[in-house]
Design a protein around this motif. Structure first.
Motif, PDB file in Angstrom:
ATOM      1  N   LEU A  45     104.616  88.502  38.864  1.00  0.00           N
ATOM      2  CA  LEU A  45     105.595  87.904  37.969  1.00  0.00           C
ATOM      3  C   LEU A  45     106.933  88.628  38.045  1.00  0.00           C
ATOM      4  O   LEU A  45     107.991  87.992  38.063  1.00  0.00           O
ATOM      5  CB  LEU A  45     105.075  87.911  36.529  1.00  0.00           C
ATOM      6  N   ALA A  46     106.902  89.949  38.102  1.00  0.00           N
ATOM      7  CA  ALA A  46     108.140  90.722  38.203  1.00  0.00           C
ATOM      8  C   ALA A  46     108.870  90.412  39.513  1.00  0.00           C
ATOM      9  O   ALA A  46     110.094  90.233  39.521  1.00  0.00           O
ATOM     10  CB  ALA A  46     107.839  92.216  38.101  1.00  0.00           C
ATOM     11  N   GLU A  47     108.133  90.337  40.607  1.00  0.00           N
ATOM     12  CA  GLU A  47     108.745  90.011  41.896  1.00  0.00           C
ATOM     13  C   GLU A  47     109.303  88.590  41.888  1.00  0.00           C
ATOM     14  O   GLU A  47     110.367  88.330  42.455  1.00  0.00           O
ATOM     15  CB  GLU A  47     107.738  90.183  43.023  1.00  0.00           C
ATOM     16  N   GLY A  48     108.606  87.679  41.248  1.00  0.00           N
ATOM     17  CA  GLY A  48     109.090  86.300  41.142  1.00  0.00           C
ATOM     18  C   GLY A  48     110.372  86.219  40.337  1.00  0.00           C
ATOM     19  O   GLY A  48     111.314  85.495  40.710  1.00  0.00           O
ATOM     20  N   LYS A  49     110.433  86.943  39.232  1.00  0.00           N
ATOM     21  CA  LYS A  49     111.652  86.955  38.415  1.00  0.00           C
ATOM     22  C   LYS A  49     112.815  87.559  39.187  1.00  0.00           C
ATOM     23  O   LYS A  49     113.944  87.073  39.107  1.00  0.00           O
ATOM     24  CB  LYS A  49     111.413  87.736  37.124  1.00  0.00           C
ATOM     25  N   GLN A  50     112.528  88.611  39.944  1.00  0.00           N
ATOM     26  CA  GLN A  50     113.574  89.255  40.732  1.00  0.00           C
ATOM     27  C   GLN A  50     114.081  88.299  41.819  1.00  0.00           C
ATOM     28  O   GLN A  50     115.285  88.185  42.038  1.00  0.00           O
ATOM     29  CB  GLN A  50     113.039  90.538  41.361  1.00  0.00           C
ATOM     30  N   ALA A  51     113.183  87.596  42.480  1.00  0.00           N
ATOM     31  CA  ALA A  51     113.581  86.640  43.519  1.00  0.00           C
ATOM     32  C   ALA A  51     114.368  85.486  42.912  1.00  0.00           C
ATOM     33  O   ALA A  51     115.354  85.018  43.494  1.00  0.00           O
ATOM     34  CB  ALA A  51     112.346  86.125  44.256  1.00  0.00           C
ATOM     35  N   ALA A  52     113.948  85.020  41.732  1.00  0.00           N
ATOM     36  CA  ALA A  52     114.659  83.927  41.069  1.00  0.00           C
ATOM     37  C   ALA A  52     116.066  84.359  40.677  1.00  0.00           C
ATOM     38  O   ALA A  52     117.028  83.594  40.825  1.00  0.00           O
ATOM     39  CB  ALA A  52     113.885  83.461  39.843  1.00  0.00           C
ATOM     40  N   SER A  53     116.199  85.583  40.189  1.00  0.00           N
ATOM     41  CA  SER A  53     117.507  86.097  39.809  1.00  0.00           C
ATOM     42  C   SER A  53     118.424  86.224  41.025  1.00  0.00           C
ATOM     43  O   SER A  53     119.602  85.859  40.970  1.00  0.00           O
ATOM     44  CB  SER A  53     117.353  87.453  39.130  1.00  0.00           C
ATOM     45  N   ALA A  54     117.881  86.724  42.126  1.00  0.00           N
ATOM     46  CA  ALA A  54     118.679  86.850  43.350  1.00  0.00           C
ATOM     47  C   ALA A  54     119.117  85.479  43.853  1.00  0.00           C
ATOM     48  O   ALA A  54     120.267  85.289  44.265  1.00  0.00           O
ATOM     49  CB  ALA A  54     117.879  87.582  44.425  1.00  0.00           C
ATOM     50  N   ARG A  55     118.201  84.510  43.807  1.00  0.00           N
ATOM     51  CA  ARG A  55     118.536  83.151  44.260  1.00  0.00           C
ATOM     52  C   ARG A  55     119.580  82.519  43.344  1.00  0.00           C
ATOM     53  O   ARG A  55     120.480  81.833  43.797  1.00  0.00           O
ATOM     54  CB  ARG A  55     117.269  82.304  44.315  1.00  0.00           C
ATOM     55  N   GLU A  56     119.466  82.781  42.039  1.00  0.00           N
ATOM     56  CA  GLU A  56     120.438  82.251  41.082  1.00  0.00           C
ATOM     57  C   GLU A  56     121.829  82.796  41.388  1.00  0.00           C
ATOM     58  O   GLU A  56     122.816  82.049  41.383  1.00  0.00           O
ATOM     59  CB  GLU A  56     120.020  82.611  39.661  1.00  0.00           C
ATOM     60  N   GLN A  57     121.910  84.093  41.658  1.00  0.00           N
ATOM     61  CA  GLN A  57     123.206  84.697  41.992  1.00  0.00           C
ATOM     62  C   GLN A  57     123.776  84.095  43.275  1.00  0.00           C
ATOM     63  O   GLN A  57     124.981  83.834  43.375  1.00  0.00           O
ATOM     64  CB  GLN A  57     123.064  86.218  42.120  1.00  0.00           C
ATOM     65  N   GLU A  58     122.912  83.879  44.247  1.00  0.00           N
ATOM     66  CA  GLU A  58     123.351  83.276  45.517  1.00  0.00           C
ATOM     67  C   GLU A  58     123.887  81.865  45.290  1.00  0.00           C
ATOM     68  O   GLU A  58     124.941  81.498  45.818  1.00  0.00           O
ATOM     69  CB  GLU A  58     122.165  83.246  46.470  1.00  0.00           C
ATOM     70  N   LEU A  59     123.164  81.071  44.494  1.00  0.00           N
ATOM     71  CA  LEU A  59     123.601  79.704  44.227  1.00  0.00           C
ATOM     72  C   LEU A  59     124.891  79.671  43.410  1.00  0.00           C
ATOM     73  O   LEU A  59     125.762  78.811  43.645  1.00  0.00           O
ATOM     74  CB  LEU A  59     122.497  78.921  43.515  1.00  0.00           C
ATOM     75  N   LEU A  60     125.039  80.578  42.457  1.00  0.00           N
ATOM     76  CA  LEU A  60     126.283  80.653  41.690  1.00  0.00           C
ATOM     77  C   LEU A  60     127.460  81.007  42.589  1.00  0.00           C
ATOM     78  O   LEU A  60     128.558  80.455  42.436  1.00  0.00           O
ATOM     79  CB  LEU A  60     126.148  81.670  40.553  1.00  0.00           C
ATOM     80  N   ALA A  61     127.250  81.920  43.519  1.00  0.00           N
ATOM     81  CA  ALA A  61     128.319  82.283  44.456  1.00  0.00           C
ATOM     82  C   ALA A  61     128.703  81.082  45.320  1.00  0.00           C
ATOM     83  O   ALA A  61     129.894  80.813  45.540  1.00  0.00           O
ATOM     84  CB  ALA A  61     127.880  83.451  45.329  1.00  0.00           C
ATOM     85  N   GLN A  62     127.711  80.328  45.793  1.00  0.00           N
ATOM     86  CA  GLN A  62     127.991  79.127  46.585  1.00  0.00           C
ATOM     87  C   GLN A  62     128.716  78.076  45.745  1.00  0.00           C
ATOM     88  O   GLN A  62     129.646  77.416  46.218  1.00  0.00           O
ATOM     89  CB  GLN A  62     126.694  78.534  47.147  1.00  0.00           C
ATOM     90  N   PHE A  63     128.310  77.921  44.503  1.00  0.00           N
ATOM     91  CA  PHE A  63     128.948  76.948  43.622  1.00  0.00           C
ATOM     92  C   PHE A  63     130.398  77.321  43.371  1.00  0.00           C
ATOM     93  O   PHE A  63     131.298  76.475  43.444  1.00  0.00           O
ATOM     94  CB  PHE A  63     128.177  76.860  42.301  1.00  0.00           C
ATOM     95  N   ASN A  64     130.648  78.605  43.080  1.00  0.00           N
ATOM     96  CA  ASN A  64     132.025  79.042  42.830  1.00  0.00           C
ATOM     97  C   ASN A  64     132.878  78.894  44.078  1.00  0.00           C
ATOM     98  O   ASN A  64     134.058  78.530  43.993  1.00  0.00           O
ATOM     99  CB  ASN A  64     132.036  80.490  42.334  1.00  0.00           C
TER     100      ASN A  64
END
Length: 72
Positions: A45-64
């Motif tokens: 679960l911790a690794e999944g949350k970390q991966a989700a957070s990293a992916r969220e940051q990546e998608l936000l950067a692409q969106f911006n």
């Protein structure tokens, strides 16, 4: 009546065989096994949350980046 009795005897023998097999093949006691499973689930679960957070940051950067790009 013999068929029903035979059926229940078969179920009982199957349950007993499964129980004994489980006791012989289990690598750890119940408490140890529960702790190991709990630790693995917590880690996953911790690794999944970390991966989700990293992916969220990546998608936000692409969106911006896309937001500041002019339309063609």
């Amino acid at each position: 009546m013999k068929k029903i009795l035979g059926y229940f005897v078969g179920i009982g023998l199957s349950m007993a065989t499964g129980y004994v097999t489980g006791l012989l093949l289990t690598p750890a006691s119940g408490d140890d096994l529960q702790t190991q499973v709990r630790n693995r689930v917590t880690q996953a679960l911790a690794e999944g949350k970390q991966a989700a957070s990293a992916r969220e940051q990546e998608l936000l950067a692409q969106f911006n980046a896309a937001k500041h790009t002019p339309l063609a």
